[in-house]
Design an enzyme around this catalytic site. Structure first.
Site, short mmCIF file in Angstrom:
data_model
loop_
_atom_site.label_atom_id
_atom_site.label_comp_id
_atom_site.label_asym_id
_atom_site.label_seq_id
_atom_site.Cartn_x
_atom_site.Cartn_y
_atom_site.Cartn_z
N LYS A 110 -2.94 8.37 3.30
CA LYS A 110 -4.15 8.14 4.12
C LYS A 110 -3.92 8.59 5.57
O LYS A 110 -4.84 9.10 6.22
CB LYS A 110 -4.58 6.68 4.07
CG LYS A 110 -5.14 6.22 2.73
CD LYS A 110 -6.38 6.97 2.28
CE LYS A 110 -7.01 6.32 1.06
NZ LYS A 110 -8.22 7.05 0.58
N TYR B 220 0.84 -1.21 0.00
CA TYR B 220 0.00 0.00 0.00
C TYR B 220 0.87 1.25 0.00
O TYR B 220 0.47 2.30 -0.50
CB TYR B 220 -0.94 -0.05 1.21
CG TYR B 220 -2.14 0.88 1.11
CD1 TYR B 220 -2.37 1.87 2.06
CD2 TYR B 220 -3.06 0.76 0.06
CE1 TYR B 220 -3.47 2.70 1.97
CE2 TYR B 220 -4.16 1.60 -0.02
CZ TYR B 220 -4.36 2.56 0.94
OH TYR B 220 -5.45 3.41 0.86
C1 LIG Z 1 -2.26 -3.59 -0.33
C2 LIG Z 1 -3.59 -3.04 0.16
C3 LIG Z 1 -4.73 -3.89 -0.31
C4 LIG Z 1 -6.08 -3.30 0.08
C5 LIG Z 1 -6.28 -1.95 -0.56
C6 LIG Z 1 -7.73 -1.46 -0.37
C7 LIG Z 1 -7.87 -0.22 -1.18
C8 LIG Z 1 -8.39 -0.28 -2.48
C9 LIG Z 1 -8.51 0.88 -3.25
C10 LIG Z 1 -8.10 2.10 -2.72
O1 LIG Z 1 -8.20 3.28 -3.44
C11 LIG Z 1 -7.19 3.60 -4.32
C12 LIG Z 1 -7.38 4.71 -5.12
C13 LIG Z 1 -6.44 5.06 -6.06
C14 LIG Z 1 -5.29 4.30 -6.18
O2 LIG Z 1 -4.33 4.66 -7.12
C15 LIG Z 1 -4.42 4.03 -8.34
C16 LIG Z 1 -5.48 3.22 -8.71
C17 LIG Z 1 -5.46 2.64 -9.99
C18 LIG Z 1 -4.41 2.88 -10.84
C19 LIG Z 1 -3.39 3.72 -10.40
O3 LIG Z 1 -2.36 3.97 -11.22
N1 LIG Z 1 -3.40 4.28 -9.16
C20 LIG Z 1 -5.08 3.20 -5.37
C21 LIG Z 1 -6.05 2.84 -4.42
C22 LIG Z 1 -7.59 2.16 -1.43
O4 LIG Z 1 -7.20 3.37 -0.96
C23 LIG Z 1 -7.48 1.01 -0.64
#
Ligand SMILES: CCCCCCc1ccc(Oc2ccc(Oc3cccc(O)n3)cc2)c(O)c1
Length: 257
Positions: free
Chosen positions: A165, A158
């Site tokens: 966050k 993460y």
């Molecule tokens: C290793 C942790 C597994 C659980 C993660 C749960 C989660 C899932 C989605 C979440 O929201 C995001 C939003 C944007 C983000 O950045 C991205 C997303 C897609 C493509 C990219 O290039 N960046 C990553 C996570 C989030 O904050 C938390």
């Protein structure tokens, strides 16, 4: 006391598709009688969001583009919302982003640009939209944002989003302190992992879901609808004494060592 949202208007920022947590929030608030306003980052999302919202019977929604990386863009969007509806009663901030390469491997390898980008979009944007929305919230109200356990303790992969966050969570508390005198409450929902478009950006997401199903007290993952119902609670008068709080909607996983 009536806990319906009839006669109230809420801004929902960050619906991308039917799997979005923001869409779960929209459905819960719609069912509670709220009028909804949707904002999206770029016009790419205008049609998908309008097509989704057309499935909500009796909803008289409004739609605006909002680039949260621009102070002028945020102000322009809320100026337009003020012109069109006057007063709003709350806001759901469901916006985050980090570069894909910063969501895998070692955190120590995070670039300066990647670190700043993640904080700009995932944390500062809450400050920007709260500042812009406050003048429209003349009757008080509620602001809800989405956070994750990886901001409280290390969750493999993460990485920079966890650090962003942590900043979002502290920003939420300081905003709660500032806005309480205006009868505006600011809270966060810490959602368990849900298979959304955003989750596709995270390394080894599948093994995290499996871990939840095996170890979480409820032995299952949570849904957008369950997060939506907690947002309804936090944006309604049921939570009138709650501000600066994080509610975990994660099958209890956060209580484990
Ligand atoms: C290793 C942790 C597994 C659980 C993660 C749960 C989660 C899932 C989605 C979440 O929201 C995001 C939003 C944007 C983000 O950045 C991205 C997303 C897609 C493509 C990219 O290039 N960046 C990553 C996570 C989030 O904050 C938390």
């Amino acid at each position: 006391m009536n806990f319906s949202l009839e006669g109230r208007t809420y801004v929902i920022m960050g619906v991308a598709n039917k799997r979005s947590i923001a869409w779960g929030i929209a459905r819960s608030l719609h069912e509670a009688g709220a009028r909804l306003i949707f904002t999206y980052a770029t016009e790419r999302f205008e049609k998908p969001v309008k097509d989704l919202v057309s499935t909500l019977d009796g909803q008289d929604a409004l739609f605006y583009e909002c680039d949260v990386t621009s102070d002028e863009g945020v102000q322009a969007t809320f100026d337009q919302i003020k012109q069109d509806v006057g007063t709003i009663h709350g806001l759901a901030h469901c916006i985050a982003f980090a570069q894909k390469e910063d969501l895998q491997g070692e955190f120590k390898d995070t670039s300066r640009d990647g670190y700043l980008l993640a904080h700009n979009i995932s944390a500062f944007s809450l400050v920007a939209v709260s500042r812009a929305a406050q003048p429209l919230m003349t009757e008080g109200g509620g602001i809800v944002t989405l956070t994750y356990l990886g901001g409280e303790r290390v969750v493999q992969n993460y990485n920079v989003m966890g650090v962003a966050k942590a900043s979002l969570d502290a920003s939420m508390r300081y905003l709660a302190n500032d806005l309480g005198k205006h009868a505006i409450r600011v809270n966060a929902i810490s959602a368990g992992p849900i298979r959304t478009l955003s989750a596709k950006g995270i390394g080894d997401f599948n093994s995290v879901l499996k871990q939840i199903e095996e170890k979480a007290p409820l032995r299952r993952t949570v849904s957008q609808e369950e997060v939506g119902d907690t947002a309804y609670y936090l944006l309604s008068d049921l939570s009138r004494g709650v501000t600066g709080e994080i509610i975990h909607v994660d099958s209890g996983y956060n209580i484990l060592g």
